[in-house]
Scaffold this motif. Structure first.
Motif, PDB file in Angstrom:
ATOM      1  N   GLN A  95      10.277   9.478  -0.386  1.00 21.57           N
ATOM      2  CA  GLN A  95       9.557   9.770   0.849  1.00 21.57           C
ATOM      3  C   GLN A  95       8.708   8.576   1.313  1.00 21.57           C
ATOM      4  OE1 GLN A  95       7.501  13.659   0.574  1.00 21.57           O
ATOM      5  NE2 GLN A  95       8.745  14.020  -1.256  1.00 21.57           N
ATOM      6  N   TYR A  96       8.492   7.620   0.389  1.00 28.18           N
ATOM      7  CA  TYR A  96       7.667   6.451   0.681  1.00 28.18           C
ATOM      8  C   TYR A  96       8.457   5.143   0.663  1.00 28.18           C
ATOM      9  CZ  TYR A  96       3.954   9.781  -0.366  1.00 28.18           C
ATOM     10  OH  TYR A  96       3.125  10.881  -0.369  1.00 28.18           O
ATOM     11  N   GLU A  97       9.568   5.129  -0.071  1.00 23.41           N
ATOM     12  CA  GLU A  97      10.386   3.924  -0.200  1.00 23.41           C
ATOM     13  C   GLU A  97      11.865   4.319  -0.102  1.00 23.41           C
ATOM     14  OE1 GLU A  97      12.307   0.862  -0.225  1.00 23.41           O
ATOM     15  OE2 GLU A  97      10.136   0.502  -0.304  1.00 23.41           O
ATOM     16  N   PRO A  98      12.556   3.932   0.986  1.00 22.08           N
ATOM     17  CA  PRO A  98      13.935   4.372   1.185  1.00 22.08           C
ATOM     18  C   PRO A  98      14.973   3.623   0.349  1.00 22.08           C
ATOM     19  CG  PRO A  98      13.235   2.981   3.003  1.00 22.08           C
ATOM     20  CD  PRO A  98      12.029   3.176   2.144  1.00 22.08           C
ATOM     21  N   ILE A  99      14.627   2.431  -0.153  1.00 20.42           N
ATOM     22  CA  ILE A  99      15.627   1.602  -0.829  1.00 20.42           C
ATOM     23  C   ILE A  99      15.716   1.988  -2.311  1.00 20.42           C
ATOM     24  CG2 ILE A  99      16.320  -0.748  -1.413  1.00 20.42           C
ATOM     25  CD1 ILE A  99      14.767  -1.689   1.068  1.00 20.42           C
ATOM     26  N   LEU A 100      16.901   2.413  -2.721  1.00 18.40           N
ATOM     27  CA  LEU A 100      17.099   2.920  -4.084  1.00 18.40           C
ATOM     28  C   LEU A 100      16.760   1.876  -5.141  1.00 18.40           C
ATOM     29  CD1 LEU A 100      18.102   5.033  -6.133  1.00 18.40           C
ATOM     30  CD2 LEU A 100      20.434   4.179  -5.722  1.00 18.40           C
ATOM     31  N   THR A 101      17.210   0.628  -4.944  1.00 16.07           N
ATOM     32  CA  THR A 101      16.978  -0.393  -5.972  1.00 16.07           C
ATOM     33  C   THR A 101      15.488  -0.663  -6.165  1.00 16.07           C
ATOM     34  OG1 THR A 101      17.333  -2.107  -4.297  1.00 16.07           O
ATOM     35  CG2 THR A 101      19.210  -1.539  -5.714  1.00 16.07           C
ATOM     36  N   VAL A 102      14.704  -0.583  -5.089  1.00 15.15           N
ATOM     37  CA  VAL A 102      13.251  -0.761  -5.204  1.00 15.15           C
ATOM     38  C   VAL A 102      12.642   0.398  -5.980  1.00 15.15           C
ATOM     39  CG1 VAL A 102      11.077  -0.940  -3.930  1.00 15.15           C
ATOM     40  CG2 VAL A 102      13.119  -2.115  -3.088  1.00 15.15           C
ATOM     41  N   ARG A 103      13.105   1.630  -5.686  1.00 14.68           N
ATOM     42  CA  ARG A 103      12.586   2.790  -6.424  1.00 14.68           C
ATOM     43  C   ARG A 103      12.951   2.699  -7.898  1.00 14.68           C
ATOM     44  NH1 ARG A 103      15.090   5.685  -2.220  1.00 14.68           N
ATOM     45  NH2 ARG A 103      16.392   6.864  -3.693  1.00 14.68           N
ATOM     46  N   GLN A 104      14.162   2.273  -8.194  1.00 11.06           N
ATOM     47  CA  GLN A 104      14.574   2.135  -9.596  1.00 11.06           C
ATOM     48  C   GLN A 104      13.707   1.110 -10.318  1.00 11.06           C
ATOM     49  OE1 GLN A 104      18.727   1.218  -8.881  1.00 11.06           O
ATOM     50  NE2 GLN A 104      19.385   3.293  -9.415  1.00 11.06           N
ATOM     51  N   PHE A 105      13.405   0.013  -9.638  1.00 13.61           N
ATOM     52  CA  PHE A 105      12.535  -1.017 -10.210  1.00 13.61           C
ATOM     53  C   PHE A 105      11.151  -0.440 -10.501  1.00 13.61           C
ATOM     54  CE2 PHE A 105       9.123  -3.994  -8.933  1.00 13.61           C
ATOM     55  CZ  PHE A 105       9.180  -4.871 -10.015  1.00 13.61           C
ATOM     56  N   LEU A 106      10.582   0.263  -9.542  1.00 14.81           N
ATOM     57  CA  LEU A 106       9.249   0.839  -9.719  1.00 14.81           C
ATOM     58  C   LEU A 106       9.225   1.870 -10.833  1.00 14.81           C
ATOM     59  CD1 LEU A 106       8.283   1.276  -5.962  1.00 14.81           C
ATOM     60  CD2 LEU A 106       7.279  -0.362  -7.562  1.00 14.81           C
ATOM     61  N   LEU A 107      10.269   2.692 -10.897  1.00  8.97           N
ATOM     62  CA  LEU A 107      10.282   3.783 -11.875  1.00  8.97           C
ATOM     63  C   LEU A 107      10.606   3.307 -13.280  1.00  8.97           C
ATOM     64  CD1 LEU A 107      11.865   6.643  -9.735  1.00  8.97           C
ATOM     65  CD2 LEU A 107       9.478   6.359 -10.412  1.00  8.97           C
ATOM     66  N   ALA A 149       0.814  -1.211   0.000  1.00  3.62           N
ATOM     67  CA  ALA A 149       0.000   0.000   0.000  1.00  3.62           C
ATOM     68  C   ALA A 149       0.855   1.271   0.000  1.00  3.62           C
ATOM     69  CB  ALA A 149      -0.941  -0.003   1.207  1.00  3.62           C
ATOM     70  N   GLU A 150       1.979   1.249   0.727  1.00  4.18           N
ATOM     71  CA  GLU A 150       2.830   2.437   0.788  1.00  4.18           C
ATOM     72  C   GLU A 150       3.478   2.722  -0.562  1.00  4.18           C
ATOM     73  OE1 GLU A 150       4.242   5.689   3.189  1.00  4.18           O
ATOM     74  OE2 GLU A 150       2.595   4.257   3.271  1.00  4.18           O
ATOM     75  N   LEU A 151       3.832   1.674  -1.297  1.00  3.57           N
ATOM     76  CA  LEU A 151       4.391   1.873  -2.633  1.00  3.57           C
ATOM     77  C   LEU A 151       3.358   2.500  -3.560  1.00  3.57           C
ATOM     78  CD1 LEU A 151       6.409  -1.445  -3.193  1.00  3.57           C
ATOM     79  CD2 LEU A 151       7.214   0.749  -2.291  1.00  3.57           C
ATOM     80  N   ILE A 152       2.116   2.036  -3.464  1.00  4.63           N
ATOM     81  CA  ILE A 152       1.040   2.611  -4.275  1.00  4.63           C
ATOM     82  C   ILE A 152       0.868   4.096  -3.936  1.00  4.63           C
ATOM     83  CG2 ILE A 152      -1.464   2.649  -4.582  1.00  4.63           C
ATOM     84  CD1 ILE A 152      -0.422   0.440  -6.181  1.00  4.63           C
ATOM     85  N   ARG A 153       0.899   4.412  -2.642  1.00  8.95           N
ATOM     86  CA  ARG A 153       0.774   5.823  -2.239  1.00  8.95           C
ATOM     87  C   ARG A 153       1.908   6.658  -2.822  1.00  8.95           C
ATOM     88  NH1 ARG A 153      -1.723   3.753   2.548  1.00  8.95           N
ATOM     89  NH2 ARG A 153       0.260   3.285   3.539  1.00  8.95           N
ATOM     90  N   GLY A 154       3.099   6.093  -2.826  1.00  6.68           N
ATOM     91  CA  GLY A 154       4.236   6.805  -3.387  1.00  6.68           C
ATOM     92  C   GLY A 154       4.092   7.055  -4.877  1.00  6.68           C
ATOM     93  N   LEU A 155       3.653   6.046  -5.606  1.00  7.46           N
ATOM     94  CA  LEU A 155       3.465   6.211  -7.050  1.00  7.46           C
ATOM     95  C   LEU A 155       2.358   7.218  -7.334  1.00  7.46           C
ATOM     96  CD1 LEU A 155       3.764   2.475  -8.189  1.00  7.46           C
ATOM     97  CD2 LEU A 155       5.488   4.263  -8.401  1.00  7.46           C
ATOM     98  N   ASN A 156       1.283   7.164  -6.548  1.00 11.19           N
ATOM     99  CA  ASN A 156       0.182   8.115  -6.744  1.00 11.19           C
ATOM    100  C   ASN A 156       0.578   9.544  -6.372  1.00 11.19           C
ATOM    101  OD1 ASN A 156      -1.876   6.498  -7.810  1.00 11.19           O
ATOM    102  ND2 ASN A 156      -2.453   5.732  -5.789  1.00 11.19           N
ATOM    103  N   ALA A 157       1.614   9.687  -5.543  1.00 13.51           N
ATOM    104  CA  ALA A 157       2.055  11.021  -5.140  1.00 13.51           C
ATOM    105  C   ALA A 157       2.803  11.740  -6.263  1.00 13.51           C
ATOM    106  CB  ALA A 157       2.957  10.923  -3.905  1.00 13.51           C
ATOM    107  N   ILE A 158       3.214  11.000  -7.273  1.00 12.43           N
ATOM    108  CA  ILE A 158       3.939  11.596  -8.404  1.00 12.43           C
ATOM    109  C   ILE A 158       2.915  12.176  -9.379  1.00 12.43           C
ATOM    110  CG2 ILE A 158       5.514  11.138 -10.321  1.00 12.43           C
ATOM    111  CD1 ILE A 158       6.627   8.789  -8.618  1.00 12.43           C
ATOM    112  N   ASP A 159       2.904  13.492  -9.506  1.00 15.31           N
ATOM    113  CA  ASP A 159       1.971  14.172 -10.410  1.00 15.31           C
ATOM    114  C   ASP A 159       2.559  14.164 -11.819  1.00 15.31           C
ATOM    115  OD1 ASP A 159       0.149  15.728 -11.720  1.00 15.31           O
ATOM    116  OD2 ASP A 159       0.583  17.579 -10.609  1.00 15.31           O
ATOM    117  N   LEU A 160       2.057  13.250 -12.638  1.00 19.45           N
ATOM    118  CA  LEU A 160       2.625  13.076 -13.974  1.00 19.45           C
ATOM    119  C   LEU A 160       2.476  14.338 -14.827  1.00 19.45           C
ATOM    120  CD1 LEU A 160       1.461   9.442 -14.815  1.00 19.45           C
ATOM    121  CD2 LEU A 160       3.647  10.191 -13.863  1.00 19.45           C
TER     122      LEU A 160
END
Length: 258
Positions: A147-159, A121-132
């Motif tokens: 601000q929602y996911e501290p681990i860089l490799t996880v953020r890179q995967f999501l992005l 759920a926190e990852l979803i909140r983080g993605l929704n926080a990005i105003d495309l």
């Protein structure tokens, strides 16, 4: 549903790979090339609501199994080896229960046939926080997501799901509203729990909490012809964190379960 896929290798037995939630076939390119070099045709699929595959309101394991079945028919693939990670692992398990006799072997990566509580759920909140609409760069997206996911490799995967469309605007290769709505269902137990007698490998990261010792009896009951490989030093993302060990485990299993 006609799923988008990437094929690597032209000859040899077919191996189908299904990614996990928030993933895509793109995450499996390097692994696919390694496997194909050993004499296999590898088909990495984008599951519905992910990557370049179509979007739909339905997102459960019954429809994901049906999507896979349609793909095998369309590509005229008989008795392939099925590989799935996380959500993809549950999808191939559901397929195995629904369509016995249509596949050769099953490989389930770091997921068990049980209920998992919502934990993305926190990852979803983080993605929704990005105003495309106002987003200027990937770096800006990463700053917001941090601000929602501290681990860089996880953020890179999501992005990796972030891309520019034909109008040059940022967009997602994810159907975020449906995935958010169906998070609970993605964690659900499988339905139609047939005993699966085909050879099955469960790959488990030693640092991952997804497959616990207490899950092993259930795995053995539903998949009596199964074995469990523990990949040392790997968390949930076994194939990304320990790619050489992942391929070795897969190839050993394929070669010794004729």
């Amino acid at each position: 549903m006609k799923l988008f896929f990437r094929q690597t290798g032209e000859t040899g037995p077919a191996i189908i790979i299904l990614h996990g939630v928030f993933g895509s076939s793109d995450n499996w390119l390097t692994i696919s090339k390694t496997i194909a070099a050993q004499g296999y045709r590898v088909f990495a699929l984008d599951q519905r609501n992910h990557g370049q595959s179509p979007r739909a309101d339905e997102h459960d394991y019954q429809v994901m199994a049906s999507d896979l079945h349609e793909f095998l028919i369309d590509q005229q693939l008989e008795k392939p080896i099925l590989v799935g990670h996380s959500m993809g692992g549950k999808a191939v398990m559901q397929y195995a229960m629904n369509y016995p006799g249509t596949f050769d072997k099953l490989v389930v990566v770091d997921i068990a046939p049980k209920f998992y509580p919502v934990h993305h759920a926190e990852l979803i909140r983080g993605l929704n926080a990005i105003d495309l609409a106002s987003l200027k760069s990937r770096n800006e997206a990463d700053t917001i997501l941090s601000q929602y996911e501290p681990i860089l490799t996880v953020r890179q995967f999501l992005l990796k799901n972030l891309y520019r469309n034909e109008q040059g605007q940022f967009a997602w290769r994810l159907n975020l509203p449906v995935i958010e709505r169906e998070l609970h269902g993605i964690g659900e137990e499988l339905t139609n729990p047939r005993i699966v007698n085909e050879p099955t490998l469960f790959m488990r990261g030693s640092e991952s909490p997804y497959i616990l010792d207490e899950d092993l009896p259930t795995i053995k009951r539903i998949f009596p012809n199964s074995k469990v490989d523990v990949i040392q030093g790997a968390g949930h993302w076994v194939q990304a964190q320990k790619p050489d060990e992942f391929v070795e485990s897969l190839m050993t299993f394929i070669g010794h379960t004729a």
